[in-house]
Motif scaffolding. Structure first.
Motif, mmCIF file in Angstrom:
data_model
loop_
_atom_site.group_PDB
_atom_site.id
_atom_site.type_symbol
_atom_site.label_atom_id
_atom_site.label_comp_id
_atom_site.label_asym_id
_atom_site.label_seq_id
_atom_site.Cartn_x
_atom_site.Cartn_y
_atom_site.Cartn_z
ATOM 1 N N GLU A 86 97.107 67.992 47.057
ATOM 2 C CA GLU A 86 96.089 67.629 46.076
ATOM 3 C C GLU A 86 95.932 66.119 45.917
ATOM 4 O OE1 GLU A 86 96.555 69.760 42.432
ATOM 5 O OE2 GLU A 86 96.638 71.729 43.413
ATOM 6 N N HIS A 87 96.299 65.385 46.960
ATOM 7 C CA HIS A 87 96.053 63.938 46.992
ATOM 8 C C HIS A 87 94.721 63.716 47.718
ATOM 9 C CE1 HIS A 87 100.716 63.310 46.803
ATOM 10 N NE2 HIS A 87 100.201 63.730 45.650
ATOM 11 N N TYR A 88 93.650 64.098 47.048
ATOM 12 C CA TYR A 88 92.355 64.183 47.726
ATOM 13 C C TYR A 88 91.809 62.833 48.168
ATOM 14 C CZ TYR A 88 92.651 68.857 45.736
ATOM 15 O OH TYR A 88 93.068 70.115 45.396
ATOM 16 N N GLN A 89 91.959 61.817 47.340
ATOM 17 C CA GLN A 89 91.437 60.493 47.712
ATOM 18 C C GLN A 89 92.169 59.943 48.930
ATOM 19 O OE1 GLN A 89 88.811 59.246 46.684
ATOM 20 N NE2 GLN A 89 88.416 59.796 44.545
ATOM 21 N N ASP A 90 93.482 60.108 48.945
ATOM 22 C CA ASP A 90 94.265 59.661 50.100
ATOM 23 C C ASP A 90 93.893 60.456 51.343
ATOM 24 O OD1 ASP A 90 95.602 57.808 48.537
ATOM 25 O OD2 ASP A 90 97.270 59.169 48.091
ATOM 26 N N ALA A 91 93.656 61.736 51.145
ATOM 27 C CA ALA A 91 93.274 62.590 52.272
ATOM 28 C C ALA A 91 91.932 62.143 52.859
ATOM 29 C CB ALA A 91 93.189 64.047 51.825
ATOM 30 N N LEU A 92 91.004 61.806 51.980
ATOM 31 C CA LEU A 92 89.692 61.353 52.447
ATOM 32 C C LEU A 92 89.792 60.025 53.196
ATOM 33 C CD1 LEU A 92 87.499 62.282 49.346
ATOM 34 C CD2 LEU A 92 87.210 63.164 51.668
ATOM 35 N N GLU A 97 83.926 69.415 58.155
ATOM 36 C CA GLU A 97 84.176 70.539 57.236
ATOM 37 C C GLU A 97 85.307 70.206 56.271
ATOM 38 O OE1 GLU A 97 85.902 75.130 57.223
ATOM 39 O OE2 GLU A 97 85.398 74.160 59.132
ATOM 40 N N LEU A 98 86.397 69.646 56.798
ATOM 41 C CA LEU A 98 87.523 69.285 55.944
ATOM 42 C C LEU A 98 87.107 68.239 54.917
ATOM 43 C CD1 LEU A 98 90.485 69.378 55.184
ATOM 44 C CD2 LEU A 98 90.973 67.778 57.064
ATOM 45 N N GLN A 99 86.306 67.270 55.350
ATOM 46 C CA GLN A 99 85.822 66.259 54.409
ATOM 47 C C GLN A 99 85.003 66.910 53.289
ATOM 48 O OE1 GLN A 99 82.582 63.417 55.462
ATOM 49 N NE2 GLN A 99 84.134 61.830 55.117
ATOM 50 N N ALA A 100 84.153 67.846 53.653
ATOM 51 C CA ALA A 100 83.344 68.540 52.646
ATOM 52 C C ALA A 100 84.218 69.300 51.655
ATOM 53 C CB ALA A 100 82.380 69.499 53.342
ATOM 54 N N ARG A 101 85.245 69.966 52.161
ATOM 55 C CA ARG A 101 86.123 70.732 51.278
ATOM 56 C C ARG A 101 86.870 69.825 50.308
ATOM 57 N NH1 ARG A 101 89.415 74.174 55.524
ATOM 58 N NH2 ARG A 101 90.690 74.607 53.674
ATOM 59 N N LEU A 119 84.447 68.701 47.699
ATOM 60 C CA LEU A 119 84.215 69.787 46.743
ATOM 61 C C LEU A 119 85.307 69.822 45.685
ATOM 62 C CD1 LEU A 119 82.986 72.745 49.004
ATOM 63 C CD2 LEU A 119 81.750 71.749 47.073
ATOM 64 N N GLU A 120 86.541 69.609 46.107
ATOM 65 C CA GLU A 120 87.656 69.592 45.161
ATOM 66 C C GLU A 120 87.482 68.468 44.139
ATOM 67 O OE1 GLU A 120 89.971 71.682 44.729
ATOM 68 O OE2 GLU A 120 89.968 72.887 46.560
ATOM 69 N N LEU A 121 86.899 67.367 44.568
ATOM 70 C CA LEU A 121 86.665 66.220 43.684
ATOM 71 C C LEU A 121 85.343 66.331 42.923
ATOM 72 C CD1 LEU A 121 87.874 63.387 46.095
ATOM 73 C CD2 LEU A 121 89.007 64.112 43.977
ATOM 74 N N GLU A 122 84.619 67.425 43.167
ATOM 75 C CA GLU A 122 83.324 67.688 42.533
ATOM 76 C C GLU A 122 82.277 66.649 42.918
ATOM 77 O OE1 GLU A 122 83.805 68.303 38.342
ATOM 78 O OE2 GLU A 122 85.245 69.930 38.610
ATOM 79 N N HIS A 123 82.412 66.093 44.114
ATOM 80 C CA HIS A 123 81.401 65.174 44.656
ATOM 81 C C HIS A 123 80.446 66.007 45.524
ATOM 82 C CE1 HIS A 123 84.461 61.596 44.311
ATOM 83 N NE2 HIS A 123 84.112 62.117 43.147
ATOM 84 N N THR A 165 76.655 77.190 50.736
ATOM 85 C CA THR A 165 76.159 78.019 49.626
ATOM 86 C C THR A 165 76.804 77.606 48.316
ATOM 87 O OG1 THR A 165 75.800 79.899 51.113
ATOM 88 C CG2 THR A 165 75.962 80.380 48.752
ATOM 89 N N ILE A 166 78.123 77.457 48.336
ATOM 90 C CA ILE A 166 78.854 77.053 47.127
ATOM 91 C C ILE A 166 78.396 75.680 46.653
ATOM 92 C CG2 ILE A 166 81.127 76.427 46.225
ATOM 93 C CD1 ILE A 166 82.289 78.532 48.184
ATOM 94 N N THR A 167 78.239 74.756 47.591
ATOM 95 C CA THR A 167 77.841 73.389 47.236
ATOM 96 C C THR A 167 76.441 73.358 46.624
ATOM 97 O OG1 THR A 167 79.169 72.593 49.097
ATOM 98 C CG2 THR A 167 77.626 71.040 48.109
#
Length: 302
Positions: free
Chosen positions: A11-17, A35-39, A42-46, A72-74
């Motif tokens: 859950e270190h999303y910013q570091d992951a990006l 796809e991974l970037q999109a996911r 999504l976790e960051l609600e961007h 679809t979710i986005t």
């Protein structure tokens, strides 16, 4: 890519990006990275950025139904409901047995045409206001058609999703359009099955209570609603609905007591009760009339 996935799992999303940006500089033609970037986005609600990443991925791999699921979710999150419906249909075109997309279609149709605003991938809950203030008799023929269509989609999700982790979600959702189509016995059977499978009991117990109330099985409805309160005592609509059941059984003492509890949580319940025919049997009773005139701040003094 591996580092980005590991950081995302933590859950270190910013570091992951940040890690993923470096990978994309080297492999911009890798749809898995987009796809991974999109996911992660999504976790960051961007959501707008996530949509852009998904479009990049789909340029490279347009026949991946999971990418369309994410899109679809986005689009749903961005409230682009028509486009979300199109996206779900594209996913189904690629994989006709895509239970997740069939389930999403059911939600999206209800969001677009129903008075409710269902939350994607959260079990559909029958709500008080629609039960009593938007009575089925007042629904247009067109709206009934949308309930029929959403039921078809949820049925498809159940058929194709028997082995999915979300199978019971799909099953539970069938009871919602069935209820508003007056198919109460079928809706009730589904609720009972979901309860046996131990799924989202607060919502399913509540739905079962509303169905039993509609069927005039008030004692059973009360028991079902009380199961909800064991999980969350603060549901004003559930207290209110129990009060309705007691009133319909002409049990003034319990009706007034439970209605008072509902009003203490949500003062609007008093105004509802003044107009609700479910209280007609006890409306002339002085205890009920007193409660209708009592201000909220006096409730605890009675």
């Amino acid at each position: 890519e591996l580092q980005a996935r590991l950081l995302g799992d933590l859950e270190h999303y910013q570091d992951a990006l940040a890690s993923l940006d470096k990978a994309l500089e080297l492999k911009s033609d890798n749809y898995n990275l987009w796809e991974l970037q999109a996911r992660l986005l999504l976790e960051l609600e961007h959501y707008q950025d996530a949509l852009a990443s998904l479009d990049k991925a789909l340029e490279l791999k347009s026949d991946d139904y999971n990418l369309w699921n994410y899109k679809t979710i986005t689009l749903y999150k961005l409230k682009f409901y028509d486009k979300a419906i199109e996206s779900a249909k594209k996913s189904i075109y690629i994989n006709p047995e895509n239970s997740n997309a069939w389930n999403s279609l059911g939600y999206l149709l209800l969001i677009k045409y129903s008075n409710d605003e269902p939350q994607l991938n959260i079990p559909l809950a029958i709500n008080y206001e629609q039960v009593y203030f938007h009575d089925k008799q007042e629904n247009s023929f067109e709206e009934s058609k949308y309930y029929e269509e959403s039921l078809i989609y949820f049925d498809k999700a159940v058929i194709f999703g028997v082995n999915d982790e979300n199978f019971v979600l799909y099953l539970a959702n069938q009871s919602y359009p069935l209820y508003y189509l007056d198919r109460y016995q079928e809706a009730l059977a589904i609720c009972k099955k979901c309860i046996k499978l131990n799924f989202k009991k607060d919502i399913v117990w509540g739905n079962q209570g509303f169905i039993l109330l509609k069927l005039g099985r008030y004692t059973e409805a009360i028991k079902s609603f009380k199961q909800v309160l064991k999980l969350n005592i603060h549901y004003a609509n559930i207290h209110y609905s129990i009060a309705c059941c007691y009133a319909l059984r002409n049990n003034v003492k319990e009706a007034v007591k439970t209605l008072k509890e509902a009003i203490a949580i949500n003062s609007k319940c008093r105004e509802r009760a003044k107009l609700d025919s479910n209280f007609d049997k006890i409306r002339k009773d002085r205890r009920f009339q007193k409660l209708m005139q009592t201000e909220l701040y006096n409730l605890n003094q009675e």
